[in-house]
Scaffold this motif. Sequence first.
Motif, PDB file in Angstrom:
ATOM      1  N   ARG A 509       0.860  -1.189   0.000  1.00 38.97           N
ATOM      2  CA  ARG A 509       0.000   0.000   0.000  1.00 38.97           C
ATOM      3  C   ARG A 509       0.892   1.232   0.000  1.00 38.97           C
ATOM      4  O   ARG A 509       1.968   1.227   0.597  1.00 38.97           O
ATOM      5  CB  ARG A 509      -0.917  -0.006   1.220  1.00 38.97           C
ATOM      6  N   PRO A 510       0.459   2.322  -0.629  1.00 37.46           N
ATOM      7  CA  PRO A 510       1.365   3.466  -0.838  1.00 37.46           C
ATOM      8  C   PRO A 510       1.735   4.177   0.458  1.00 37.46           C
ATOM      9  O   PRO A 510       1.000   4.123   1.445  1.00 37.46           O
ATOM     10  CB  PRO A 510       0.551   4.391  -1.754  1.00 37.46           C
ATOM     11  N   PRO A 511       2.885   4.854   0.473  1.00 37.99           N
ATOM     12  CA  PRO A 511       3.258   5.684   1.628  1.00 37.99           C
ATOM     13  C   PRO A 511       2.359   6.910   1.714  1.00 37.99           C
ATOM     14  O   PRO A 511       1.634   7.236   0.761  1.00 37.99           O
ATOM     15  CB  PRO A 511       4.708   6.069   1.331  1.00 37.99           C
ATOM     16  N   GLY A 512       2.408   7.611   2.846  1.00 36.65           N
ATOM     17  CA  GLY A 512       1.538   8.762   3.023  1.00 36.65           C
ATOM     18  C   GLY A 512       2.195   9.901   3.774  1.00 36.65           C
ATOM     19  O   GLY A 512       3.205   9.720   4.465  1.00 36.65           O
ATOM     20  N   ILE A 513       1.619  11.080   3.601  1.00 36.71           N
ATOM     21  CA  ILE A 513       1.983  12.283   4.369  1.00 36.71           C
ATOM     22  C   ILE A 513       0.719  12.756   5.068  1.00 36.71           C
ATOM     23  O   ILE A 513      -0.332  12.873   4.429  1.00 36.71           O
ATOM     24  CB  ILE A 513       2.544  13.387   3.456  1.00 36.71           C
ATOM     25  N   MET A 514       0.803  13.014   6.368  1.00 36.84           N
ATOM     26  CA  MET A 514      -0.368  13.429   7.135  1.00 36.84           C
ATOM     27  C   MET A 514      -0.209  14.877   7.581  1.00 36.84           C
ATOM     28  O   MET A 514       0.785  15.233   8.223  1.00 36.84           O
ATOM     29  CB  MET A 514      -0.551  12.517   8.349  1.00 36.84           C
ATOM     30  N   PHE A 515      -1.217  15.712   7.245  1.00 34.99           N
ATOM     31  CA  PHE A 515      -1.222  17.124   7.596  1.00 34.99           C
ATOM     32  C   PHE A 515      -2.189  17.335   8.770  1.00 34.99           C
ATOM     33  O   PHE A 515      -3.367  17.010   8.682  1.00 34.99           O
ATOM     34  CB  PHE A 515      -1.648  17.976   6.400  1.00 34.99           C
ATOM     35  N   VAL A 516      -1.675  17.882   9.855  1.00 39.51           N
ATOM     36  CA  VAL A 516      -2.456  18.122  11.071  1.00 39.51           C
ATOM     37  C   VAL A 516      -2.016  19.470  11.625  1.00 39.51           C
ATOM     38  O   VAL A 516      -0.808  19.716  11.754  1.00 39.51           O
ATOM     39  CB  VAL A 516      -2.232  17.026  12.130  1.00 39.51           C
ATOM     40  N   HIS A 517      -2.954  20.336  11.985  1.00 38.27           N
ATOM     41  CA  HIS A 517      -2.571  21.671  12.450  1.00 38.27           C
ATOM     42  C   HIS A 517      -1.816  21.636  13.778  1.00 38.27           C
ATOM     43  O   HIS A 517      -0.653  22.049  13.854  1.00 38.27           O
ATOM     44  CB  HIS A 517      -3.795  22.572  12.578  1.00 38.27           C
ATOM     45  N   ILE A 518      -2.469  21.186  14.836  1.00 35.43           N
ATOM     46  CA  ILE A 518      -1.832  21.160  16.161  1.00 35.43           C
ATOM     47  C   ILE A 518      -0.883  19.970  16.222  1.00 35.43           C
ATOM     48  O   ILE A 518      -1.269  18.848  15.873  1.00 35.43           O
ATOM     49  CB  ILE A 518      -2.890  21.065  17.275  1.00 35.43           C
ATOM     50  N   PRO A 519       0.356  20.149  16.653  1.00 34.75           N
ATOM     51  CA  PRO A 519       1.318  19.041  16.637  1.00 34.75           C
ATOM     52  C   PRO A 519       0.922  17.905  17.567  1.00 34.75           C
ATOM     53  O   PRO A 519       0.366  18.126  18.646  1.00 34.75           O
ATOM     54  CB  PRO A 519       2.628  19.697  17.083  1.00 34.75           C
ATOM     55  N   ILE A 520       1.220  16.694  17.123  1.00 39.55           N
ATOM     56  CA  ILE A 520       0.995  15.531  17.973  1.00 39.55           C
ATOM     57  C   ILE A 520       2.001  15.570  19.131  1.00 39.55           C
ATOM     58  O   ILE A 520       3.091  16.140  18.997  1.00 39.55           O
ATOM     59  CB  ILE A 520       1.127  14.224  17.174  1.00 39.55           C
ATOM     60  N   PRO A 521       1.674  14.973  20.285  1.00 41.93           N
ATOM     61  CA  PRO A 521       2.600  15.006  21.431  1.00 41.93           C
ATOM     62  C   PRO A 521       3.974  14.407  21.131  1.00 41.93           C
ATOM     63  O   PRO A 521       4.987  14.824  21.702  1.00 41.93           O
ATOM     64  CB  PRO A 521       1.861  14.196  22.498  1.00 41.93           C
ATOM     65  N   GLU A 522       4.014  13.435  20.214  1.00 44.53           N
ATOM     66  CA  GLU A 522       5.297  12.791  19.881  1.00 44.53           C
ATOM     67  C   GLU A 522       6.287  13.755  19.242  1.00 44.53           C
ATOM     68  O   GLU A 522       7.495  13.453  19.181  1.00 44.53           O
ATOM     69  CB  GLU A 522       5.049  11.605  18.952  1.00 44.53           C
TER      70      GLU A 522
END
Length: 645
Positions: A509-522
């Motif tokens: 399955r293809p790779p991905g890029i995830m766009f999220v406004h507030i940064p994840i804690p990690e």
Amino acid sequence: MAGRNMFVRRPWLGRISSLIFPVLLAWIVILVLVTKFTARPQVALHVSSAWHRPVIGPYTSTAPAEDSAESIAEVDVSSNPMALVESMAGVHAYAPLQPNILPLYNITIGTCIPLVGCIVDKIDDHGLASGWIRVDKPLRSSSAKKLGKLARVGANPSYWPQVTRALFYRRAYGLDGTRIVDIRSVSDVEAKPEGPGWHKVHVPMRIKMAWNKAPQTYLYFRTATPEEHDKPITELAITYGDNPSLPQFSLAATLSAEQPASHLYARRTVHVHPKTPQPKFHANGTFTILQFADLHFSVEQQACRDVADVGACRSHNDTLALLEQWLDEEHPDLVVFTGDQLNGQGTSWDEQSVISLWLAPIIRRKIPWMALLGNHDAESGFLTRHAHIEFLAQLPYSLTRAGPREMHGAGNYDVAVRSPNADQQELLTLWGLDSGANAKPTLTHPWKGLRYDYIHQDQVEWVLDTMLRRAPAPWPYTPPAQLFAYPPGTNKSQLGPRRLAQDALRNARPPGIMFVHIPIPEAFDAVDHDASGRALISGVREEKHQRLGGQAERGIFAALASVRSNETLGVQLFVHGHMHNNDDCRRIKGTWICFGGGASYAAYGKVGFPRRARVYEVGSYGQTIKTWHRMDNTTDRMQETELET
């Protein structure tokens, strides 16, 4: 005695009764004042709720594979006009972005009263036309500003806590009657339009109190027959301030000279919005994404923030000039706005007026784009988060989607980037997730606003389900022409047909890029190191732990890591905005996390920290990612980095 004792024991009855009379009296006075200026027969309309736009159907994952039109074509009504007319006959709600060839034939001004609704002229059309349709914003910017600052008051004027004036129109059922071809705004002291076909709206645009001696302003409109060949007006929209109009609209009249000014825009020639082109890699295996983070635009131009010379800076103008420069330097295949396009905080009190501002350079260049909502985008204005994202989804070249309605947030969606060849294989998945604004109060955090919101479990489950439903395909991707190519110098007669060795490929399955406004804690966890002990970091991080370090809860990062395998390449990169003075990329537990850095002078920054935009070049048909910055103080690429997986 009993009666007196009962009265003594209930003193609140007297207090309530003493309040009821003045409230009722004030309400009667208001009704008298607002109805005094409406001379003709009227009817009260209880207008239904917010932004009457057609529902955009159930969410369907991924963009279509087929090619789509690059140009905007006029609607051809000459070949079969009635088919289009009949399809629009039931569209009697305000939907300014929907193409509609049915002309307007009458307009009026109504008075909208809290808890009552809007009072407008009553005209008997003998069933030949639609009912009154309200342009979903007040005529005057001062009213809109007060209402918009309350945040998400909606489009139902019955809920607006003040008396306002609004514009109504009627749309014809057919193409063969009289239609409106011109509109003007004229005050009492100005010359009135003369000539055939002009009509006056007898209700003034402002509710005039006895002590206000300013001249009244009225709308005039001209009607014509089809034989006169004037282009009919098919839609109206109100925009505040010196901001661009919606696509395909042009200025018809200035409704109010108060600052910011109120402008009425009209659409005459009907176009079909272009179908957004399917994102595809180029033949050389590259796909370029330009990220703009945290524009913080307002209805009115605000002072520049955190710059060396505030007096020499114009926040909107100078930021837009930067965006134009970076767009022309990069020629991206896709632009992604990662949230907080609007400033909120009481200054972006009409979303539509601000949206047209930051999108104008993108639409003019016909570049496909995606957008997320940040924590400030829904702080003020008339729209809910869902209505806001649905509005964005209808604009030209938009890949933005509202996503599943039953899920937490608005704007959870995925976009497929495909090969440029006939196989149309999906080579990269772009994910947009809504990280919300403030987390709801809990027993441990009872005060709203102590923590930012986060990616909720139903969003996590949707991402995993959508990702794993994709069928694995040959990976790494090799163009079909190369699969059947002979190596140089090969004796073809001895080898016969040639195909690349299949053991060099696997199904994935293809790779991905995830766009999220507030940064994840990690994003604030310990960074990875390479074999030599070098920390895998590029860029600057000026902001550390803000309100417990980004999102309030973990979940999405670990869930995605748990499904990553040779068959599921998963999300390779998280992209964030929100923290304007962070522009770093760092690899954490095998996944890259990048900040865009603030792009706008209208948003907070830091003197000496240039405004910037981040570029992502996905290469080798999805196998590699290179990134760099464009900055306001140089035309060179800065901090160019290969993101090692």
